[in-house]
Design an enzyme around this catalytic site. Structure first.
Site, short mmCIF file in Angstrom:
data_model
loop_
_atom_site.label_atom_id
_atom_site.label_comp_id
_atom_site.label_asym_id
_atom_site.label_seq_id
_atom_site.Cartn_x
_atom_site.Cartn_y
_atom_site.Cartn_z
N GLY A 234 26.14 19.86 35.96
CA GLY A 234 26.71 18.47 36.16
C GLY A 234 27.65 19.05 36.78
O GLY A 234 28.15 20.11 36.85
N THR A 236 31.79 18.96 36.66
CA THR A 236 32.65 19.72 35.86
C THR A 236 33.75 18.92 34.79
O THR A 236 33.59 19.45 33.83
CB THR A 236 33.77 20.35 37.54
OG1 THR A 236 33.35 20.80 38.29
CG2 THR A 236 35.87 20.22 36.25
N ALA A 237 34.03 17.50 34.82
CA ALA A 237 34.69 16.89 33.74
C ALA A 237 33.64 17.28 32.31
O ALA A 237 34.65 17.71 31.68
CB ALA A 237 35.07 15.97 33.86
N THR A 238 32.62 17.21 33.25
CA THR A 238 31.38 17.18 32.08
C THR A 238 30.95 18.08 31.24
O THR A 238 30.99 19.18 29.89
CB THR A 238 30.17 16.19 32.43
OG1 THR A 238 30.25 15.49 32.50
CG2 THR A 238 29.26 16.44 31.18
N GLU A 256 27.07 25.11 34.84
CA GLU A 256 27.08 25.23 36.77
C GLU A 256 27.37 23.98 36.94
O GLU A 256 27.33 23.23 36.59
CB GLU A 256 25.38 25.51 36.79
CG GLU A 256 24.60 26.76 36.58
CD GLU A 256 25.59 27.62 36.92
OE1 GLU A 256 26.04 27.84 37.49
OE2 GLU A 256 24.92 28.59 36.47
N CYS A 290 25.43 20.12 44.87
CA CYS A 290 26.31 20.67 44.47
C CYS A 290 27.01 21.53 45.75
O CYS A 290 27.64 21.77 45.74
CB CYS A 290 26.11 21.73 42.96
SG CYS A 290 24.80 22.10 43.46
P1 NAD Z 1 27.26 14.61 34.55
O1 NAD Z 1 27.86 15.85 34.01
O2 NAD Z 1 27.54 13.16 34.42
O3 NAD Z 1 26.03 14.74 34.05
C1 NAD Z 1 24.67 16.05 33.45
C2 NAD Z 1 23.88 16.04 32.82
O4 NAD Z 1 25.27 15.98 31.36
C3 NAD Z 1 23.43 14.10 32.53
O5 NAD Z 1 21.94 14.19 32.00
C4 NAD Z 1 24.45 13.88 31.46
O6 NAD Z 1 23.59 12.34 30.32
C5 NAD Z 1 24.77 15.03 30.22
N1 NAD Z 1 25.73 14.34 30.20
C6 NAD Z 1 27.08 14.11 30.14
N2 NAD Z 1 28.35 14.03 28.91
C7 NAD Z 1 27.55 14.60 27.95
C8 NAD Z 1 28.04 15.36 27.37
N3 NAD Z 1 29.83 14.74 26.69
N4 NAD Z 1 27.80 15.94 26.95
C9 NAD Z 1 26.80 16.36 26.68
N5 NAD Z 1 25.95 16.25 27.48
C10 NAD Z 1 26.73 15.22 28.59
O7 NAD Z 1 26.79 14.69 36.39
P2 NAD Z 1 25.87 13.92 36.90
O8 NAD Z 1 27.09 12.87 37.82
O9 NAD Z 1 24.40 14.19 36.35
O10 NAD Z 1 25.35 15.60 38.05
C11 NAD Z 1 26.02 15.19 39.22
C12 NAD Z 1 27.22 16.86 38.90
O11 NAD Z 1 26.18 17.74 39.55
C13 NAD Z 1 28.28 16.93 40.50
O12 NAD Z 1 29.79 17.12 39.93
C14 NAD Z 1 27.52 18.10 41.06
O13 NAD Z 1 28.12 19.11 41.76
C15 NAD Z 1 26.79 18.62 39.81
N6 NAD Z 1 25.80 19.53 40.26
C16 NAD Z 1 26.33 21.37 39.48
C17 NAD Z 1 25.37 22.43 40.11
C18 NAD Z 1 25.45 23.54 40.28
O14 NAD Z 1 24.68 23.75 39.67
N7 NAD Z 1 26.51 24.35 39.45
C19 NAD Z 1 23.75 21.82 41.27
C20 NAD Z 1 23.97 20.48 40.44
C21 NAD Z 1 24.48 19.18 40.43
#
Ligand code: NAD
Length: 492
Positions: A234, A236-238, A256, A290
Site C-alpha cells: 500500500g 508509504t504513509a500507511t 511494499e 506502483c
Molecule cells: P493504502 O495504504 O491507503 O491502503 C492499502 C491497504 O492498507 C488497504 O487495505 C487499507 O485499508 C489498509 N490500511 C490503511 N490504513 C491502514 C492502517 N492504519 N493499518 C492497517 N491497514 C491500513 O494504499 P492504497 O491507496 O490502497 O494503494 C495505493 C498505494 O499502494 C500507492 O502508494 C502504491 O504505490 C502502493 N502500492 C505498492 C505496491 C508495491 O508492490 N510496492 C503495489 C501496489 C500498490
C-alpha cells in the site's frame, strides 16, 4: 457456479461468508458510473478476533500438512478462478474501473498464477545444512523452518485480486493460516475468491477474509497479539504507521510501498520501442500501478521527438466504459482519488509546469457519464525538485525531464525518496549494466517494463519498502527458521 451477484460482499471466517458482528456496512460505489454497486462489512476488532480464532483452530492441522497437500488445495483455488475467469474479470473491472481487457489478460490470470506458483514453489523449498569440523568436534548444522503461525495480509485497490493472492498464496503455501484484508475500495473479487473456496472445499479457517477500513480493520490486524507477521502492500504513509505499530511488539513486517519510478530514454535507445514502453509505463491501469513510470527522463537530443510521439499515442487512446473490449483506459478508482489527482495537476500548474495534453475530466456518453474519468496528462517544464516530480501521484500523470548525459540521468533517477523500479532504454549493453547497477531500485527493467518472473525478488528500497517478495523470499517471510546443531562423537 454463479458469480454474478456483486452487491453484497461478506466476511469469510471459518469457511463461512458472514456479515460484520455489528451488522454495520460500508457502501461500495462503481467508479465508472458513480452509482452504488453494493455494500461490504464495516468490520472491527471483534470481527478480526473472530477470524483469528478460526485461523488458530485450523493452524495446527494446516501447518502439519505436506507441501504437496497444501499445494493441492491452492491449485483448487487457482482452478476455480480460471474456470470463472470471465466473471472475475468483469467483477474486477466493475469494482475498480479498469478496462476489461486488462482484467482478463493481467489481473485475473495473474491471481491464479500466484496461487499455482506458490503451490509449486513450496514443494521445492529445501533446508540448509552445514557440516562443521573443528578440532575435537564434528558438527552438523541443519536449519529447519516452521510456519510463523497466523499471517496478516493487507492489500491495496490498484490490482485487487492480483495483489491479495500475491500475499496470501505464499503464506498459505508456507503453512500459515491467514487473516487477510483486501482494500475497502475494491472488495468484490476477494469475496468471489471466498465463494470459490467454499465451492472447492478449501479447509475452513485456513483462509479468513475480513473487510473494512484501514484504521479500523487493518489496524486491528496489525495490533492483534496472535498475528506475528504482517505482509502489507500500500502507500508509504500507511506503511510507516504499520511499522510504528508493529515495532514495539516485535512483529515481522514486509512492506511494499509507493514509487516515483523513472523511465530513462538514452540517446542510443531504439525509439519506437522506448516511446511505446514509456507510454505503457506511464498510463497502464490509469497510471495506478506502483511500478508506473511517472517520470520520463529523456536525453536532450531526443526530447522533441519523444514528446510529439507520446502526445500522439495519448491522443489515440480509447477512454471510456471499462466493460467495452476496445477501452484502453477506464475510470480512476474513486471520486476522492480523482480529486487528489486533480489537485496534483493544480500543483503542477502552480509550480510552472506546462500540461501539454490531458488532465481534464471526461464524461463518456451512456452509462458512464457520471464516472471518475480523467484524460492522461503529460507535463513538461518542471524542475526536478518540484513536488510533481518528487511525490507519488498514482494517476495518469507523467512528467518529461531532459538530461545531458549518463551521470545526469542517474542523478535524476536516484534523487527522490522512493526506489521501487526503473526502466532504462538503451541499445548499449555495457551501458545497460553499468547504469542498472547504479540505479537505486528493487527492479530495473532494460528495454522493457513490468515483465515479471515470479521466481525473482521483488521489492523497494528507500521509502518504497522494506523486505523482498518473490520466489523463496516470500515463503521465507512466513516461516521461522531454527538452526539445530548436532554434535557427533566419532570416537564412540
Ligand atoms: P493504502 O495504504 O491507503 O491502503 C492499502 C491497504 O492498507 C488497504 O487495505 C487499507 O485499508 C489498509 N490500511 C490503511 N490504513 C491502514 C492502517 N492504519 N493499518 C492497517 N491497514 C491500513 O494504499 P492504497 O491507496 O490502497 O494503494 C495505493 C498505494 O499502494 C500507492 O502508494 C502504491 O504505490 C502502493 N502500492 C505498492 C505496491 C508495491 O508492490 N510496492 C503495489 C501496489 C500498490
Amino acid at each position: 457456479m454463479k458469480l454474478d451477484h456483486l452487491s453484497e460482499v461478506l466476511n469469510f471466517i471459518g469457511g463461512e461468508r458472514i456479515p460484520a458482528i455489528s451488522g454495520k456496512t460500508l457502501s461500495n460505489p462503481e467508479p465508472a458510473t458513480g452509482k452504488l454497486l453494493g455494500t461490504l462489512p464495516a468490520s472491527n476488532a471483534d470481527d478480526v478476533s473472530r477470524a483469528v480464532e478460526a485461523a488458530n483452530e485450523a493452524k495446527a492441522s494446516w501447518g502439519e500438512l505436506s507441501p504437496e497437500v497444501r499445494g493441492f488445495h491452492l491449485e483448487n483455488l487457482a482452478r476455480g478462478i480460471e474456470e470463472n475467469l470471465e466473471a472475475f474479470a468483469r467483477a474486477e473491472s466493475i469494482d475498480n474501473g479498469k478496462p476489461i481487457a486488462v482484467s482478463k489478460s493481467l489481473d485475473i490470470p495473474r491471481a491464479a498464477a500466484n496461487l499455482r506458483f506458490f503451490a509449486g514453489a513450496a514443494r521445492f523449498q529445501h533446508e540448509e545444512a552445514f557440516r562443521t569440523r573443528l578440532p575435537g568436534d564434528d558438527l552438523l548444522n541443519v536449519t529447519v523452518s516452521r510456519p510463523v503461525g497466523i499471517a496478516g495480509c493487507i492489500s491495496p485497490w490498484n490490482l485487487p485480486l492480483y495483489l491479495f493472492t500475491w500475499k496470501i498464496a505464499p503464506a498459505l503455501a508456507a503453512g500459515c493460516t491467514v487473516v487477510g484484508k483486501p482494500s475497502e475500495v475494491t472488495p468484490v473479487t476477494a469475496d468471489l475468491l471466498a465463494r470459490v473456496a467454499i465451492e472447492v472445499g478449501f479447509p475452513p479457517g485456513v483462509l479468513n477474509i475480513v473487510h473494512g477500513t484501514g484504521p479500523e480493520t487493518g489496524s486491528a490486524i496489525v495490533e492483534h497479539p496472535q498475528i506475528p507477521a504482517i505482509s502489507f502492500t500500500g502507500g508509504t504513509a500507511t506503511g510507516a504507521s504499520i511499522a510504528q505499530q508493529a515495532a514495539p511488539i516485535f512483529k515481522k513486517t514486509l512492506l511494499e510501498l509507493g514509487g516515483k519510478n523513472p523511465t530513462i530514454i538514452m540517446e542510443d535507445a531504439e525509439l519506437d520501442a522506448a516511446v511505446e514502453g514509456a507510454f505503457r509505463a506511464a498510463y497502464s491501469n490509469q497510471g495506478q500501478i506502483c511500478l508506473c513510470g511517472s517520470r520520463i527522463l529523456v536525453h536532450e537530443s531526443k526530447m522533441d521527438e519523444v514528446t510529439s510521439r507520446l502526445q500522439k499515442r495519448i491522443n489515440e487512446m480509447v477512454i471510456g466504459d471499462p466493460l467495452e473490449e476496445s477501452t484502453m483506459m477506464g475510470s480512476l478508482v474513486s471520486e476522492s482519488h480523482l480529486e487528489k489527482v486533480e489537485s496534483c495537476l493544480q500543483t503542477a500548474r502552480d509550480e510552472g509546469g506546462e500540461i501539454l495534453v490531458g488532465g481534464e475530466r471526461l464524461s463518456p456518453e451512456g452509462r458512464c457519464s457520471s464516472g471518475y474519468f480523467l484524460t492522461p496528462a503529460l507535463i513538461r517544464g518542471l524542475p526536478h525538485s518540484a513536488e510533481t516530480n518528487q511525490q507519488e501521484i498514482f494517476g495518469p500523470v507523467a512528467t518529461l525531464t531532459p538530461f545531458a548525459n549518463e551521470e545526469e540521468a542517474l542523478h535524476l533517477a536516484n534523487d527522490v525518496r522512493y526506489g521501487l523500479s526503473a526502466s532504462l532504454w538503451t541499445s548499449n549493453v555495457d551501458r545497460a549494466l553499468r547504469m542498472s547497477e547504479k540505479i537505486e531500485a528493487g527492479t530495473v527493467w532494460v528495454n522493457t517494463w513490468m515483465k515479471r518472473d515470479l521466481r525473482t525478488v521483488f521489492g523497494g528500497v528507500k521509502d518504497s519498502g522494506l523486505g523482498r517478495e518473490g520466489g523463496s523470499e516470500s515463503l521465507r517471510f512466513f516461516q521461522e527458521p531454527t538452526n539445530i546443531c548436532l554434535r557427533f562423537n566419532s570416537s564412540r
